[in-house]
Write an enzyme that holds these catalytic residues in place. Structure first.
Site, PDB file in Angstrom:
ATOM      1  N   SER A   1     -10.164   6.584  25.111  1.00  0.00           N
ATOM      2  CA  SER A   1     -10.908   5.326  25.147  1.00  0.00           C
ATOM      3  C   SER A   1      -9.914   4.201  24.946  1.00  0.00           C
ATOM      4  CB  SER A   1     -11.964   5.246  24.042  1.00  0.00           C
ATOM      5  OG  SER A   1     -13.051   6.077  24.340  1.00  0.00           O
TER       6      SER A   1
ATOM      7  N   GLU B   1      -7.921 -13.051  31.997  1.00  0.00           N
ATOM      8  CA  GLU B   1      -9.152 -13.239  32.763  1.00  0.00           C
ATOM      9  C   GLU B   1     -10.323 -12.420  32.223  1.00  0.00           C
ATOM     10  OE1 GLU B   1      -5.507 -13.863  35.165  1.00  0.00           O
ATOM     11  OE2 GLU B   1      -6.225 -12.197  33.945  1.00  0.00           O
ATOM     12  N   SER B   2     -10.167 -11.614  31.216  1.00  0.00           N
ATOM     13  CA  SER B   2     -11.189 -10.842  30.508  1.00  0.00           C
ATOM     14  C   SER B   2     -10.663  -9.476  30.100  1.00  0.00           C
ATOM     15  CB  SER B   2     -12.517 -10.754  31.244  1.00  0.00           C
ATOM     16  OG  SER B   2     -13.515 -10.374  30.314  1.00  0.00           O
TER      17      SER B   2
ATOM     18  N   HIS C   1     -13.429   4.868  29.148  1.00  0.00           N
ATOM     19  CA  HIS C   1     -13.877   5.961  28.280  1.00  0.00           C
ATOM     20  C   HIS C   1     -13.919   7.200  29.168  1.00  0.00           C
ATOM     21  CE1 HIS C   1     -15.000   2.997  25.281  1.00  0.00           C
ATOM     22  NE2 HIS C   1     -15.542   2.325  26.280  1.00  0.00           N
TER      23      HIS C   1
ATOM     24  N   CYS D   1     -12.528 -12.942  35.495  1.00  0.00           N
ATOM     25  CA  CYS D   1     -12.936 -14.292  35.845  1.00  0.00           C
ATOM     26  C   CYS D   1     -11.846 -14.935  36.697  1.00  0.00           C
ATOM     27  CB  CYS D   1     -13.135 -15.120  34.575  1.00  0.00           C
ATOM     28  SG  CYS D   1     -14.247 -14.374  33.383  1.00  0.00           S
TER      29      CYS D   1
END
Length: 174
Positions: A113, A120-121, A126, A141
């Site tokens: 994980s 940008e984010s 997982h 974004c």
């Protein structure tokens, strides 16, 4: 939580005072796997800041960014942490995004994980190697192209089947 536990999460404990504001110290790495590159915000020709995570407008719809939910079934190499890290870096590069840091955690007996934090984010992963299943969230974004990550992930993990859903985040922001 202990200081060691916070370090393993990639969090700084120290804070510094910048112009009266208590801010985290960013001189040192904030990740257990990578240092953060300095990200600068350049002034645009109109005097506004050009942010890497700016709102997007496509086909008359204004939104914060595209969030892809990518499920891979009957996939391979889902327990290979270095391979997963390199694949995330390839996704980021091909999408035109900016890596801040990556933190991946292996599980016993199997699974990984983690998250790649982007200007940008983010991209999160997982895996359930025993089931051949991996769940990726790719949220970007600005000018980044998250859809390019789908082909990268399919090439890397050779799933028997994949499923992709897209959410346009922030459409309700005025």
């Amino acid at each position: 939580m202990s200081d060691d536990g916070l370090f393993q999460l990639g969090m700084d404990l120290e804070a510094r005072d910048y112009e009266g504001l208590r801010m985290p110290a960013f001189d040192e790495p904030r990740s257990t796997t990578h240092t953060e590159d300095n990200i600068t915000v350049a002034p645009a020709s109109n005097g506004q800041d050009e942010r890497l995570d700016h709102f997007i407008e496509k086909e008359g719809v204004r939104y914060a960014g595209s969030h892809l939910i990518i499920d891979l079934y009957d996939a391979e190499r889902l327990d290979d942490l270095p391979y997963i890290e390199e694949t995330l870096k390839t996704c980021i590069e091909e999408a035109g995004a900016t890596l801040l840091h990556i933190h991946l955690h292996p599980f016993e007996p199997t699974g990984v994980s983690g998250v790649a934090v982007l200007a940008e984010s983010h991209i999160s992963v997982h895996t359930w190697p025993e089931a051949g299943y991996a769940a990726f969230d790719v949220f970007m974004c600005g000018d980044a192209e998250p859809e390019k990550c789908v082909a990268v992930l399919e090439r890397a993990f050779t799933p028997g089947r994949s499923q992709v859903s897209e959410l346009l985040r922030g459409k309700e922001v005025a």
